[in-house]
Design a protein around this motif. Structure first.
Motif, PDB file in Angstrom:
ATOM      1  N   LYS A  76      41.161  22.003 -40.800  1.00  0.00           N
ATOM      2  CA  LYS A  76      40.842  23.238 -40.074  1.00  0.00           C
ATOM      3  C   LYS A  76      40.845  22.948 -38.568  1.00  0.00           C
ATOM      4  O   LYS A  76      41.386  23.726 -37.783  1.00  0.00           O
ATOM      5  CB  LYS A  76      39.489  23.799 -40.514  1.00  0.00           C
ATOM      6  CG  LYS A  76      39.110  25.071 -39.772  1.00  0.00           C
ATOM      7  CD  LYS A  76      37.771  25.617 -40.211  1.00  0.00           C
ATOM      8  CE  LYS A  76      37.397  26.839 -39.387  1.00  0.00           C
ATOM      9  NZ  LYS A  76      36.091  27.388 -39.780  1.00  0.00           N
ATOM     10  N   ASN A  96      39.141  27.829 -44.740  1.00  0.00           N
ATOM     11  CA  ASN A  96      37.826  28.486 -44.679  1.00  0.00           C
ATOM     12  C   ASN A  96      37.273  28.746 -46.077  1.00  0.00           C
ATOM     13  O   ASN A  96      36.081  28.531 -46.329  1.00  0.00           O
ATOM     14  CB  ASN A  96      37.905  29.789 -43.892  1.00  0.00           C
ATOM     15  CG  ASN A  96      37.972  29.561 -42.403  1.00  0.00           C
ATOM     16  OD1 ASN A  96      37.457  28.576 -41.883  1.00  0.00           O
ATOM     17  ND2 ASN A  96      38.626  30.462 -41.696  1.00  0.00           N
ATOM     18  N   LYS A  97      38.128  29.205 -46.976  1.00  0.00           N
ATOM     19  CA  LYS A  97      37.680  29.452 -48.350  1.00  0.00           C
ATOM     20  C   LYS A  97      37.243  28.143 -49.005  1.00  0.00           C
ATOM     21  O   LYS A  97      36.220  28.087 -49.685  1.00  0.00           O
ATOM     22  CB  LYS A  97      38.793  30.107 -49.167  1.00  0.00           C
ATOM     23  CG  LYS A  97      38.362  30.418 -50.581  1.00  0.00           C
ATOM     24  CD  LYS A  97      39.437  31.127 -51.370  1.00  0.00           C
ATOM     25  CE  LYS A  97      38.937  31.394 -52.782  1.00  0.00           C
ATOM     26  NZ  LYS A  97      39.974  31.958 -53.620  1.00  0.00           N
ATOM     27  N   HIS A 140      37.401  20.246 -43.180  1.00  0.00           N
ATOM     28  CA  HIS A 140      36.988  20.406 -41.778  1.00  0.00           C
ATOM     29  C   HIS A 140      38.023  19.787 -40.843  1.00  0.00           C
ATOM     30  O   HIS A 140      38.347  20.363 -39.794  1.00  0.00           O
ATOM     31  CB  HIS A 140      35.615  19.776 -41.554  1.00  0.00           C
ATOM     32  CG  HIS A 140      34.529  20.462 -42.308  1.00  0.00           C
ATOM     33  ND1 HIS A 140      33.922  21.614 -41.860  1.00  0.00           N
ATOM     34  CD2 HIS A 140      33.956  20.172 -43.501  1.00  0.00           C
ATOM     35  CE1 HIS A 140      33.005  21.995 -42.735  1.00  0.00           C
ATOM     36  NE2 HIS A 140      33.018  21.139 -43.737  1.00  0.00           N
ATOM     37  N   SER A 200      33.903  27.161 -47.854  1.00  0.00           N
ATOM     38  CA  SER A 200      32.849  27.975 -48.472  1.00  0.00           C
ATOM     39  C   SER A 200      32.543  27.489 -49.895  1.00  0.00           C
ATOM     40  O   SER A 200      31.428  27.648 -50.379  1.00  0.00           O
ATOM     41  CB  SER A 200      33.240  29.456 -48.477  1.00  0.00           C
ATOM     42  OG  SER A 200      34.211  29.732 -49.467  1.00  0.00           O
ATOM     43  N   GLU A 228      42.923  30.540 -43.512  1.00  0.00           N
ATOM     44  CA  GLU A 228      42.153  31.298 -44.498  1.00  0.00           C
ATOM     45  C   GLU A 228      41.800  30.420 -45.710  1.00  0.00           C
ATOM     46  O   GLU A 228      40.672  30.434 -46.210  1.00  0.00           O
ATOM     47  CB  GLU A 228      42.948  32.523 -44.937  1.00  0.00           C
ATOM     48  CG  GLU A 228      42.193  33.470 -45.821  1.00  0.00           C
ATOM     49  CD  GLU A 228      43.019  34.714 -46.149  1.00  0.00           C
ATOM     50  OE1 GLU A 228      43.042  35.070 -47.345  1.00  0.00           O
ATOM     51  OE2 GLU A 228      43.615  35.306 -45.241  1.00  0.00           O
ATOM     52  N   CYS A 233      34.786  21.315 -35.707  1.00  0.00           N
ATOM     53  CA  CYS A 233      35.297  20.892 -37.018  1.00  0.00           C
ATOM     54  C   CYS A 233      35.413  19.375 -37.090  1.00  0.00           C
ATOM     55  O   CYS A 233      35.029  18.758 -38.094  1.00  0.00           O
ATOM     56  CB  CYS A 233      36.665  21.524 -37.290  1.00  0.00           C
ATOM     57  SG  CYS A 233      36.609  23.299 -37.574  1.00  0.00           S
TER      58      CYS A 233
END
Length: 124
Positions: A89, A73-74, A86, A77, A70, A106
């Motif tokens: 992730k 991903n945040k 990346h 963004s 999470e 990724c």
């Protein structure tokens, strides 16, 4: 002009706090590191992506994989061109979720972002 100077001072303070967090992270003091990452992020939202990257990594070390994902991903963004987000992730998706195709995407994005920089020893 004063507002710009104020923003720069806050950014410099945030970077100093993040650097201290990195020192603590590297010495294994993860709880303290997180405190400094949070202070840095609170000081200047410009470094919020870095908070997500480093605290996401801490969550991964703690075995809190959903939370880590999470945060990565945040972070993406907030700063889509930060290759390390990346990369981490991708590691999470591959090692902890078995999502090989997504992980590959990724890693490809990471390579795309770092193309040419790795050979020169410059990573962003």
């Amino acid at each position: 002009m004063t507002e710009t100077k104020n923003v720069l001072i806050k950014l410099e303070s945030a970077i100093e706090l993040m650097n201290r967090g990195d020192e603590l992270f590297e010495s294994g003091e993860l709880e303290q590191a997180e405190v400094y990452y949070k202070k840095g992020s609170d000081c200047s939202p410009i470094v919020g992506f870095y908070y997500c990257y480093r605290v996401g990594w801490i969550r991964e070390i703690e075995g809190k994989y959903e939370d880590a994902l999470e945060l990565f991903n945040k972070g993406i963004s907030l700063k889509k061109d930060y290759a390390y987000l990346h990369y981490h992730k991708g590691i999470m998706l591959k090692q902890h979720f078995g999502m090989l195709k997504d992980a590959e995407a990724c890693f490809r994005r990471c390579i795309e972002l770092e193309n040419g920089k790795i050979e020169k020893g410059i990573c962003s």
